[in-house]
Design an enzyme around this catalytic site. Structure first.
Site, PDB file in Angstrom:
ATOM      1  N   ASP A  41       0.854  -1.199   0.000  1.00  0.00           N
ATOM      2  CA  ASP A  41       0.000   0.000   0.000  1.00  0.00           C
ATOM      3  C   ASP A  41       0.885   1.242   0.000  1.00  0.00           C
ATOM      4  OD1 ASP A  41      -1.709   2.190   1.612  1.00  0.00           O
ATOM      5  OD2 ASP A  41      -3.043   0.799   0.603  1.00  0.00           O
TER       6      ASP A  41
ATOM      7  N   HIS B  85      -4.950  14.734  -8.985  1.00  0.00           N
ATOM      8  CA  HIS B  85      -5.215  13.362  -9.403  1.00  0.00           C
ATOM      9  C   HIS B  85      -4.377  12.965 -10.622  1.00  0.00           C
ATOM     10  CE1 HIS B  85      -8.468  12.435  -6.632  1.00  0.00           C
ATOM     11  NE2 HIS B  85      -8.855  13.697  -6.785  1.00  0.00           N
TER      12      HIS B  85
ATOM     13  N   GLU C 186      -4.764   2.315  -4.310  1.00  0.00           N
ATOM     14  CA  GLU C 186      -3.307   2.402  -4.200  1.00  0.00           C
ATOM     15  C   GLU C 186      -2.742   1.123  -3.582  1.00  0.00           C
ATOM     16  OE1 GLU C 186      -4.948   4.449  -0.461  1.00  0.00           O
ATOM     17  OE2 GLU C 186      -5.474   4.250  -2.559  1.00  0.00           O
TER      18      GLU C 186
END
Length: 452
Positions: A311, A324, A355
Site C-alpha cells: 500500500d 489526481h 493504491e
C-alpha cells in the site's frame, strides 16, 4: 453513468440553494429597510437626548448668565460636552447692558454635526414675578459618530437575525422536501432498477396514505401503466421472434464468417478485462483467477506460496496536494517499479485497489519472500518520487504485509490474504515504510524498515 442512488445534482440541494439565494435577497432588502428605520430612530433618540439636556440645563444656565457667573457657565458647557450624544455646545450671552459673549465646547475628535440633529434654545430669566428677559442662546449639536456607532450595532443584529432566519428556512424546506419527495423518488428509482422483462408485472407502490393524491400518485400510476404496456409489447415481440425463427437458417453462413472475427475480438476483450488500464498490471479479476491456480499448484507440489500486500503510504495526501493527474502518474511509476524489481517469471504483481497492490510469489519461503519484499520497498524509495506531505519520508514509500502458506498447510487463499492484510496493518501501525510478516512467539519487534 451516475448510479441511481447518487444523482449528480440533488433536487433538494438545488431547492436549498434557491431558497438561500432568495433569503439573501430578502435579507438585503429587509436590512436596507430596517437600517433606514434604525437611522431615523437613532436621529429621533438623539434629538430627544438633546431636548432632555436643554431641559436640564435651561434653568441653571439662565441663572448663571444673569448672575454673570462665568465659572459656572464654563462648567455647564464642559459638562454638556461629556454627554455621549453631544458633539458641540455653543452658549451665547446676550444681556441688554453688556456686549455679547460666546462660550463653546466640543467632544474629542468632533469634526462637525453632519447628519446629526441640532437644537437651538433661547434662554430667558425671570428676576421677579412678571418680568422675563432673554439672557442668551443655547445651541446643541449632536455627534454623528454616535449615530453611526449605534447604527452599526443595530445593523449587525439585523443581519445576523436575517441570516439565521434564512438558514433555518432552507433547513426546514430541505427537511420537508426530503420527507415528502426525496424518499419516494428514491423508492421509485430502486423499483425501476429492479425491473427486468421477467418481472414487469411487479407493480410500484410507495406505501403512502391513500388520501395523498398528488403528483407522486400520478407518477406511480404512469409507471405501472408503462410496465403494463411494456409487458404487452414484449409478448408481441416474442411472437414475432417465433415467426422469424424459420428464416434464421439463411443467415447461418454469415454467422460462420463472422465467428473468427468475433473470437479474435473476444480474445482482445478478455486481455483488456484482465489488465488494469492505468498501470498495465493484472487487475483484481485476473488476480482472483491466478491466485486459485497458484494455490492448487502449491498444495499439489508441497511448495510454499508467499503473498505480499503493498500500500502506498499517505497516498490520499499525495493526491490532495499534487492533484489526481500526478496521483495517476505516481501509481504508474510505483507499479512499473514493483514489476521491474521482481525478475522471476512466475511472480505476479496486480493492482487490487486504488493504491493497493498484491504480489504472488510461488515456490517462495519466508526468508526469500522477506528479501523480495524489502527489494520492492527499496526500489520504490529509489524512484525518488517527491512526496512533501508524507510523514515518513520526503519521497513516496510503501508499506508491505507478508504472509506465507507453508507446505502442508491446509488453508484456503482467503485465510492467506487475511494474514497478509493483517501484516500490512501492523506495518502501517508501526510507522509505515516497512515490511511486516508473520509474528513469531518470543520474537522482539524489529527495527524500522522491517516489522515481523
Amino acid at each position: 453513468m451516475q448510479p441511481l442512488g447518487t444523482p449528480a445534482r440533488s433536487l433538494g440541494g438545488r431547492l436549498v440553494v434557491a431558497t438561500l439565494a432568495f433569503g439573501l435577497l430578502f435579507t438585503l432588502i429587509t436590512t436596507s429597510v430596517l437600517t433606514y428605520s434604525a437611522w431615523n430612530s437613532g436621529l429621533a433618540k438623539m434629538n430627544a437626548e438633546l431636548a432632555q439636556i436643554e431641559q436640564v440645563y435651561q434653568g441653571t444656565l439662565s441663572k448663571a448668565i444673569w448672575e454673570l457667573d462665568r465659572d459656572s457657565l464654563q462648567t455647564h458647557v464642559m459638562s454638556a460636552t461629556r454627554v455621549p450624544a453631544v458633539g458641540k455646545v455653543v452658549l451665547k450671552v446676550t444681556l441688554a447692558d453688556r456686549a455679547p459673549e460666546v462660550l463653546e465646547g466640543s467632544s474629542n475628535g468632533w469634526s462637525g454635526a453632519g447628519r446629526a440633529p441640532q437644537r437651538h434654545l433661547t434662554l430667558t430669566y425671570e428676576p421677579y414675578a412678571g418680568a422675563r428677559e432673554a439672557v442668551g442662546e443655547l445651541m446643541l449639536y449632536g455627534d454623528e459618530r454616535v449615530l453611526w456607532q449605534r447604527l452599526r450595532a443595530q445593523l449587525l443584529t439585523i443581519v445576523a437575525t436575517q441570516l439565521v432566519q434564512s438558514l433555518m428556512l432552507a433547513a426546514l424546506i430541505m427537511l420537508m422536501f426530503n420527507r415528502l419527495v426525496t424518499v419516494h423518488v428514491q423508492r421509485i428509482a430502486a423499483h425501476l432498477a429492479r425491473l427486468s422483462p421477467a418481472n414487469l408485472g411487479l407493480s410500484l407502490s410507495l406505501h403512502r396514505d391513500a388520501g395523498h393524491q398528488d403528483e407522486l400518485t400520478l407518477l406511480t400510476t404512469g409507471i405501472n401503466q408503462l410496465q403494463g404496456s411494456l409487458a404487452s409489447y414484449l409478448a408481441q415481440q416474442q411472437q414475432y421472434e417465433q415467426e422469424l425463427a424459420d428464416h434464421r437458417d439463411r443467415l447461418a453462413h454469415l454467422v460462420d464468417e463472422r465467428t473468427a472475427e468475433l473470437q479474435a475480438a473476444n480474445a482482445r476483450l478478455q486481455s483488456l478485462a484482465r489488465t488494469d488500464q492505468l498501470t498495465g498490471l493484472a487487475n483484481r479479476r485476473h488476480f482472483d483467477e491466478i491466485k486459485e491456480e497458484e494455490l492448487r499448484r502449491a498444495l499439489r507440489s508441497g511448495q510454499d506460496l508467499a503473498l505480499l500486500i503493498c500500500d502506498i503510504d499517505y497516498f490520499k495526501d499525495y493526491n490532495d496536494h499534487y492533484g489526481h493527474a500526478m496521483g495517476d502518474h505516481c501509481l504508474c511509476a510505483v507499479a512499473q517499479t514493483m514489476r521491474a524489481s521482481l525478475a522471476r517469471a512466475g511472480d505476479m504483481v496486480a493492482r487490487i485497489g486504488g493504491e493497493e497492490f498484491a504480489v504472488l510469489l510461488p515456490a517462495t519461503n519466508e526468508a526469500t519472500a522477506r528479501m523480495l519484499a524489502q527489494r520492492v520497498r527499496q526500489a520504490v524509495i529509489d524512484c525518488g518520487i517527491e512526496h512533501q506531505h508524507s510523514k515518513v519520508a520526503s519521497v513516496v514509500t510503501i508499506s508491505v504485509g507478508m504472509a506465507i502458506l507453508a507446505a502442508g498447510d491446509a488453508q484456503d487463499f482467503d485465510a492467506l490474504f487475511q494474514r497478509a492484510d493483517q501484516a500490512l496493518y501492523r506495518a502501517k501501525a508501526g510507522g509505515r515504510n516497512q515490511v511486516a510478516g508473520p509474528i513469531l512467539i518470543g520474537q522482539d519487534p524489529p527495527p524500522n524498515g522491517d516489522a515481523s
